[in-house]
Design an enzyme around this catalytic site. Structure first.
Site, short mmCIF file in Angstrom:
data_model
loop_
_atom_site.label_atom_id
_atom_site.label_comp_id
_atom_site.label_asym_id
_atom_site.label_seq_id
_atom_site.Cartn_x
_atom_site.Cartn_y
_atom_site.Cartn_z
CD GLN A 1 58.37 36.43 43.56
OE1 GLN A 1 58.85 35.18 43.30
NE2 GLN A 1 57.94 36.96 44.51
NE ARG B 1 53.81 32.18 52.66
CZ ARG B 1 52.82 31.63 52.15
NH1 ARG B 1 52.84 30.69 51.46
NH2 ARG B 1 51.65 32.36 52.10
CB CYS B 2 61.33 35.39 54.76
SG CYS B 2 62.87 35.94 54.39
CD GLU C 1 57.34 38.20 53.11
OE1 GLU C 1 57.61 38.88 53.87
OE2 GLU C 1 58.05 38.16 52.13
N1 PCD Z 1 45.75 40.57 52.74
C1 PCD Z 1 44.63 41.16 53.51
N2 PCD Z 1 44.71 41.90 54.54
C2 PCD Z 1 46.06 42.26 54.93
C3 PCD Z 1 47.21 42.07 54.38
C4 PCD Z 1 47.02 41.12 53.17
O1 PCD Z 1 43.65 40.76 52.87
N3 PCD Z 1 46.17 43.07 56.05
C5 PCD Z 1 45.85 40.01 51.42
C6 PCD Z 1 46.51 40.86 50.60
O2 PCD Z 1 45.32 41.51 49.64
C7 PCD Z 1 46.82 39.61 49.45
C8 PCD Z 1 47.54 38.67 50.42
O3 PCD Z 1 46.80 38.74 51.64
O4 PCD Z 1 45.96 39.19 48.43
C9 PCD Z 1 49.14 38.70 50.79
O5 PCD Z 1 49.30 40.09 51.09
P1 PCD Z 1 50.65 40.74 51.34
O6 PCD Z 1 51.01 40.15 52.89
O7 PCD Z 1 50.81 42.07 51.19
O8 PCD Z 1 51.74 39.96 50.34
P2 PCD Z 1 51.87 40.25 48.78
O9 PCD Z 1 53.12 41.23 48.49
O10 PCD Z 1 50.48 40.39 48.26
O11 PCD Z 1 52.52 38.92 48.49
C10 PCD Z 1 53.76 38.60 48.73
C11 PCD Z 1 53.97 37.28 49.56
C12 PCD Z 1 55.17 36.52 49.51
S1 PCD Z 1 56.59 37.64 49.71
C13 PCD Z 1 55.30 35.35 49.32
S2 PCD Z 1 56.92 34.56 49.49
C14 PCD Z 1 54.16 34.16 49.27
C15 PCD Z 1 52.94 34.99 50.09
O12 PCD Z 1 53.05 36.22 49.18
N4 PCD Z 1 54.14 33.81 47.95
C16 PCD Z 1 52.67 33.43 47.78
N5 PCD Z 1 51.70 34.32 49.54
C17 PCD Z 1 51.77 33.35 48.45
N6 PCD Z 1 50.61 32.96 48.06
C18 PCD Z 1 50.45 32.26 46.90
N7 PCD Z 1 49.27 31.68 46.71
N8 PCD Z 1 51.42 32.02 46.11
C19 PCD Z 1 52.67 32.72 46.41
O13 PCD Z 1 53.73 32.28 45.62
MO1 PCD Z 1 58.66 36.48 48.93
O14 PCD Z 1 59.75 37.71 49.55
O15 PCD Z 1 58.25 36.58 47.30
O16 PCD Z 1 59.68 35.17 49.36
#
Ligand code: PCD
Length: 806
Positions: free
Chosen positions: A237, A384-385, A760
């Protein structure tokens, strides 16, 4: 002008700029199976590596015998900690300031820990080699429960830390203690509690889970001895960070390291950390002189690479009898497993947990977090935070419901009473954050109106009466949640990774015929950056999005950036993209002024070019400007049209949202049905409404999974009980509820295009919403808090504990 002249609307539509539901360009290859993932990369002579792993959670490794394994035809090498010691890589630094074994060095500290790396001509042979490695273990007492980890008699887990009374984040209180982190004013908070009319206290746990992206973690390393260069393909990432860290640790000059993150099949935080597999495939390539690939299987992914959550939050709120909150006190016991490998910015051992005051105007607050070692897998990633904000949101959103229950108030009403008001922004929170913008009341009221909140509460009251009369065995819950996210790490003054400042970057190069390429320091894992980044450029400089190629993930070509996680790409790289485009536009304006023979100030921007103010027919389009920039620039001006921007944001962005869940639960079976789920998200300026909707759907599905069943569980001896998708809940289309989405738009005042992150948010707001729905359903039977995950079994147990089933 004639009938053929496109109208302004047509010209604008052709750009497919910001606000357009542009179809995802990357999906053309993804939907045809033409993505190029790490496992698709095949280099000549490539070998495959795989791990011998520990069956025990805590054991001494008495001996490792590789003789038989090396005799298996096709096995070329077996790497152990002893091999790694020769290159000083038996241990590696973690992102959290701790160190971690790459391969077992004297001891194993969690089940499935990497013990030896077998390299063979193919994956099957590597497996045969693994079975032939003989490891002698002596089992030790495991420490699984975080609550007893600091008992006087608790076993010593980390012998390497013996005698070290301080760690990366200050003093250690016990041999299994990692750090204590405190924020806020303790005395003022304690005073608020002494004066309070009403207080609540609850231990709110957020169980251990795992991001489990469809594509597991993998790498392919190739060391070229002649050139002294290392090429690494990996599921990263943050590819640039990998390059710098490899340069620092392996002492290979940074320009001789090429890191390529090709297409990634989902990240969700799992692909931020550095894992033994990456290190071993690199070392194996150096040792064998051949490219070496490492591909995790599902069990390895779930049991060894970075878990998420595992926070146990003792939460107290002080309030007046009218329901005005006056203080918040939270203590967190954080189970970090065997090594502190939490992926947070360096200065934040508990991530952004201090966003725990949420959307409410708490005058005072205090937070203390104790991190402890246990015999579990290391990690602690932001699944996802944004670095523990989901734990914070769960904590405060459950606690507000518990307070509402104690006061006999409606949970929505209690929230409306305590929200930070629109006129209070920028708002300084009691735990140190400056919220950039928000309009919580409007969002909450819009949600309540759209779902007919009053009507739903009335229905619930009737259902409860019917239940009491014995006419139904179903109970109805209304889950309200209102979250404030904190995304866009981050101002380099607060955020760095191992000293690397957290800015981001974009380089745009336009070609003579009016198309171009944009290279960005982030890395999409499915979010759709190739689509949306081009939309920002289209609106900023009037080149159609279709004429801009977006590239990410190759450290040789992309400008240095900190990657994609914590919903930082839009807040940080999105800003860099706009700023780079504006540099191009400034040069374009000089060119246009020269060509149109007017002063620059006499020009105005009009969708896709410049025009002379008051003379609408005197125009010069951006496409023509591209040609002129290369072939006939004004005298004295350098040819070409390109720009680069490195953007260090002044602040983070604070998206927010109002969610509602309607759930019915059958008390006799524990089976629940999500009848309705409404999600209103405010992420400021919206770049692509269709992608945002997709992000919300995906995030809500993950939130649903986590709240309703997804868990990494251990038994008392440290066996992982949920090591495959048979036992680890991944919802399919069958289980996934229908999502209703909605929005308000409150732009970020400091972001060049006003955008905040969104990826997120649905996970941050979704988990408390589901959990509040379950808890709300049971509340009239006398329950205050039921721990997640709320699967059928636990729902039934809750009903049983409350005496409504026999
Ligand atoms: N957007 C728009 N408007 C606004 C904001 C935003 O349209 N106002 C869009 C953009 O451009 C991109 C999307 O929506 O395309 C997102 O963005 P953002 O909120 O800035 O975010 P980024 O930095 O790009 O990415 C990151 C995130 C995270 S952190 C996670 S866990 C998850 C989510 O992203 N992962 C994933 N989502 C998703 N989807 C998919 N399909 N796959 C994946 O793996 Mo961490 O801290 O890493 O735990």
């Amino acid at each position: 002008m004639n009938d053929m002249t496109p109208t302004r609307e047509q010209r604008e539509a052709k750009l497919e700029g910001m606000g357009c539901k542009r179809k995802r360009v990357e999906d053309i290859r993804f939907t045809q199976g033409r993505g190029q993932y790490v496992d698709d990369v095949k280099l000549p002579g490539m070998l495959h590596g795989d791990f011998v792993r520990s069956p025990y959670a805590h054991a001494r490794v008495k001996s490792i015998n590789t003789e038989k394994a090396l005799k298996v035809p096709g096995v070329l090498a077996v790497i152990t900690a002893e091999t790694l010691k020769t290159v000083n890589l038996a241990w590696m630094p973690t992102l959290a300031g701790d160190v971690q074994m790459v391969l077992a060095d004297g001891k194993v500290l969690f089940q499935n820990q990497e013990v030896a790396f077998v390299v063979a001509t193919d994956r099957y042979t590597a497996d045969d080699g693994i079975n032939a490695v003989e490891v002698e273990y002596e089992q030790l007492e495991p420490q699984i429960d975080p609550f007893t980890a600091m008992d006087p008699g608790a076993p010593v887990l980390r012998e390497d830390l013996t005698g070290k009374n301080t760690g990366a984040h200050g003093p250690r209180k016990h041999h299994n203690h990692i750090f204590e982190w405190t924020v806020g004013d303790k005395d003022l908070t304690d005073a608020a509690f002494r004066k309070a009319d009403v207080t609540i206290k609850e231990m709110i746990s957020y169980h251990r889970t795992h991001p489990s992206p469809l594509e597991t973690c993998q790498s392919l390393c190739s060391f070229d001895k002649i050139k002294g260069e290392l090429t690494i393909y990996g599921t990263f990432q943050a590819p640039h960070v990998v390059r710098t860290v490899v340069a620092l640790i392996a002492k290979i000059p940074e320009h001789k390291i090429h890191v390529i993150a090709p297409d990634i099949g989902g990240g969700f935080g799992n692909k931020v950390g550095v894992y033994p597999g990456y290190v071993c495939s690199a070392v194996a390539s150096i040792v064998t002189g051949k490219p070496v690939k490492w591909v995790e299987d599902r069990i390895e992914n779930l049991t060894s690479t970075s878990f998420a959550r595992d926070y146990h939050m003792t939460t107290e709120i002080a309030a007046t009898k009218e329901g005005k909150v006056t203080g918040l006190r939270v203590h967190v016991l954080a189970d970090h497993g065997a090594f502190d490998a939490c992926a947070d910015p360096s200065k934040w051992p508990a991530g952004f947990m201090n966003i725990v005051t949420g959307s409410y105007d708490f005058p005072v607050a205090h937070l203390a977090v104790d991190g402890v070692y246990t015999n579990k897998a290391p990690g602690g990633v932001a699944y996802r935070c944004s670095f523990r904000v989901t734990e914070a949101a769960y904590c405060i959103e459950r606690a507000m419901d518990i307070l509402a229950q104690k006061l006999g108030m409606d949970p929505a009403e209690l929230r409306l009473k305590n929200f930070i008001k629109a006129e209070q922004f920028p708002y300084q929170s009691a735990l140190g954050w400056e919220y950039d913008s928000g309009d919580y009341h409007t969002a909450m009221k819009q949600m309540m109106e759209k779902v007919d909140y009053a009507g739903l509460r009335k229905e619930q009251a009737e259902k409860r009466e019917a239940f009491r009369r014995g006419e139904t065995r179903e109970i109805m819950g209304l889950g309200v949640s209102f979250f404030t996210e904190i995304v866009g790490a981050g101002p380099s003054k607060n955020c760095d990774i191992l000293g690397i400042a957290m800015f981001d970057s974009c380089e745009i190069r336009l070609h003579p015929t009016g198309s171009g390429v944009a290279r960005v320091g982030t890395k999409s894992q499915g979010q759709g950056h190739e689509t949306t980044w081009a939309q920002i450029i289209a609106t900023e400089i009037g080149i159609p999005a279709d004429d801009i190629t977006v590239e990410e993930g190759n450290t040789d070509t992309a400008p240095y950036g900190l990657g994609t996680y914590g919903s930082r790409s839009t807040p940080v790289a999105g800003a860099a993209i706009a700023m780079a485009a504006r540099k191009i536009k400034a040069k374009a304006q000089m060119i246009a002024a020269y060509k149109l023979e007017v002063h620059e100030d006499d020009l105005e921007w009009d969708i896709d070019g410049f025009r002379v103010k008051g003379l609408p027919e005197k125009v010069l389009g951006m496409k023509d400007i591209c040609w002129i920039a290369y072939n006939a620039p004004p005298p004295g001006m350098e040819p070409g049209l390109e720009a680069v921007s490195y953007y260090d944001p002044p602040n983070m962005t604070y998206p927010f949202g109002a969610y509602l869940c309607v759930m019915d639960i059958d008390v006799d079976t524990g089976v629940y049905k999500v009848r309705r789920f409404y999600a209103l998200d405010d992420c400021g300026t919206r770049i692509n409404p269709m992608i945002i909707e997709g992000q919300v759907h995906g995030g809500l599905t993950e939130a649903f999974a986590i709240a309703m069943g997804q868990e990494i569980r251990y038994d008392d001896t440290g066996n992982v009980m949920s090591g495959s998708f048979v036992d680890f809940f991944i919802p399919t289309a069958v289980e996934t509820p229908k999502w209703e989405t909605d929005f308000t738009v409150t732009p970020s005042p400091h972001h060049p295009i006003g955008a905040k992150g969104v990826g997120e948010s649905p996970n941050v707001g979704g988990v408390p919403c589901f959990s509040n729905a379950v808890n709300d359903a049971f509340s009239f039977l006398g329950s205050t808090h039921i721990q997640m995950p709320h699967d059928y079994w636990r729902n039934w147990q809750a009903a049983k504990a409350l005496g409504v089933v026999g």
